[in-house]
Scaffold this active site. Structure first.
Site, PDB file in Angstrom:
ATOM      1  N   HIS A  98       9.481  39.434 -47.458  1.00 42.78           N
ATOM      2  CA  HIS A  98       9.908  40.699 -48.078  1.00 42.78           C
ATOM      3  C   HIS A  98      11.372  40.630 -48.447  1.00 42.78           C
ATOM      4  O   HIS A  98      12.194  40.137 -47.690  1.00 42.78           O
ATOM      5  CB  HIS A  98       9.641  41.894 -47.169  1.00 42.78           C
ATOM      6  CG  HIS A  98      10.159  41.747 -45.772  1.00 42.78           C
ATOM      7  ND1 HIS A  98       9.530  40.968 -44.833  1.00 42.78           N
ATOM      8  CD2 HIS A  98      11.249  42.253 -45.172  1.00 42.78           C
ATOM      9  CE1 HIS A  98      10.205  41.016 -43.700  1.00 42.78           C
ATOM     10  NE2 HIS A  98      11.267  41.785 -43.873  1.00 42.78           N
ATOM     11  N   HIS A 100      14.732  42.678 -49.233  1.00 40.94           N
ATOM     12  CA  HIS A 100      15.387  43.979 -49.042  1.00 40.94           C
ATOM     13  C   HIS A 100      16.289  44.250 -50.248  1.00 40.94           C
ATOM     14  O   HIS A 100      17.141  43.419 -50.586  1.00 40.94           O
ATOM     15  CB  HIS A 100      16.290  43.955 -47.808  1.00 40.94           C
ATOM     16  CG  HIS A 100      15.578  43.829 -46.500  1.00 40.94           C
ATOM     17  ND1 HIS A 100      15.276  44.912 -45.712  1.00 40.94           N
ATOM     18  CD2 HIS A 100      15.126  42.741 -45.820  1.00 40.94           C
ATOM     19  CE1 HIS A 100      14.670  44.506 -44.604  1.00 40.94           C
ATOM     20  NE2 HIS A 100      14.564  43.184 -44.647  1.00 40.94           N
TER      21      HIS A 100
HETATM   22  P1  AMP Z   1      12.881  42.393 -41.355  1.00 41.99           P
HETATM   23  O1  AMP Z   1      13.726  42.636 -40.132  1.00 41.99           O
HETATM   24  O2  AMP Z   1      13.605  41.678 -42.445  1.00 41.99           O
HETATM   25  O3  AMP Z   1      11.552  41.762 -40.999  1.00 41.99           O
HETATM   26  O4  AMP Z   1      12.609  43.839 -41.943  1.00 41.99           O
HETATM   27  C1  AMP Z   1      11.434  44.544 -41.761  1.00 41.99           C
HETATM   28  C2  AMP Z   1      11.650  45.882 -42.427  1.00 41.99           C
HETATM   29  O5  AMP Z   1      10.405  46.528 -42.549  1.00 41.99           O
HETATM   30  C3  AMP Z   1      12.559  46.851 -41.649  1.00 41.99           C
HETATM   31  O6  AMP Z   1      13.659  47.228 -42.472  1.00 41.99           O
HETATM   32  C4  AMP Z   1      11.651  48.013 -41.311  1.00 41.99           C
HETATM   33  O7  AMP Z   1      12.314  49.256 -41.365  1.00 41.99           O
HETATM   34  C5  AMP Z   1      10.582  47.902 -42.383  1.00 41.99           C
HETATM   35  N1  AMP Z   1       9.282  48.441 -42.030  1.00 41.99           N
HETATM   36  C6  AMP Z   1       8.580  48.199 -40.911  1.00 41.99           C
HETATM   37  N2  AMP Z   1       7.397  48.860 -40.949  1.00 41.99           N
HETATM   38  C7  AMP Z   1       7.363  49.520 -42.139  1.00 41.99           C
HETATM   39  C8  AMP Z   1       6.420  50.368 -42.777  1.00 41.99           C
HETATM   40  N3  AMP Z   1       5.255  50.672 -42.200  1.00 41.99           N
HETATM   41  N4  AMP Z   1       6.721  50.870 -43.994  1.00 41.99           N
HETATM   42  C9  AMP Z   1       7.881  50.569 -44.593  1.00 41.99           C
HETATM   43  N5  AMP Z   1       8.821  49.760 -44.042  1.00 41.99           N
HETATM   44  C10 AMP Z   1       8.569  49.257 -42.826  1.00 41.99           C
END
Ligand code: AMP
Length: 139
Positions: A98, A100
């Site tokens: 993903h 950001h």
């Molecule tokens: P990472 O630490 O790069 O894996 O980021 C994961 C991101 O996913 C974090 O910024 C979370 O806030 C976001 N996240 C986790 N669950 C969800 C969800 N159900 N919907 C939208 N964002 C999410």
């Protein structure tokens, strides 16, 4: 067990989807670092960037390219930090690639990604040459 992002793609859990095409989806981060914080993912589940096939990587970048100005305009941001936490040691919590897109503002005080590192390695010219050769040979 599928990732939480696959569950979003499958419509099993809700998300604020802001763009979708055949291979990618963008949706608002549920715990935003700033207003408009958006995630862009490939629909298929790949854990790390090097797991993503070339054609999907192209689609993924096209969606990032499309969404950066959309996000900036929506929240009147001065800039964006666009980043992948690629692997657990880099802080990746969800094992589904993903990107950001984090809106940035002149006075947000968050700093550049360089601010994550308090200390920098001291590398002399030979070490830098060797590293450059090594990376070049693997590219
Ligand atoms: P990472 O630490 O790069 O894996 O980021 C994961 C991101 O996913 C974090 O910024 C979370 O806030 C976001 N996240 C986790 N669950 C969800 C969800 N159900 N919907 C939208 N964002 C999410």
């Amino acid at each position: 067990m599928s990732t939480i992002f696959t569950q979003i793609v499958e419509g099993e859990i809700p998300a604020r989807i802001v763009y979708e095409d055949e291979t990618t989806v963008a949706f608002l981060d549920a715990n935003p670092l700033s207003p408009g914080h958006t995630l862009v993912i490939p629909k298929d589940e790949y854990e790390r960037l090097d797991d993503v096939p070339d054609d999907v990587a192209t689609d993924l970048y096209a969606t990032i390219h499309r969404m950066v100005p959309a996000v900036e305009d929506a929240v009147d941001a001065d800039a964006t930090t666009v980043a992948f936490n690629n692997g657990e040691a880099a802080g990746q919590e969800v094992p589904h690639v993903h990107c950001h897109i984090v809106p940035r503002f002149e006075d947000d005080d968050a700093g550049p990604i360089h601010a994550m590192f308090g200390q920098r390695p001291e590398l002399d010219d030979d070490e830098l040459d060797e590293l450059a050769d090594d990376i070049e040979s693997r590219a």
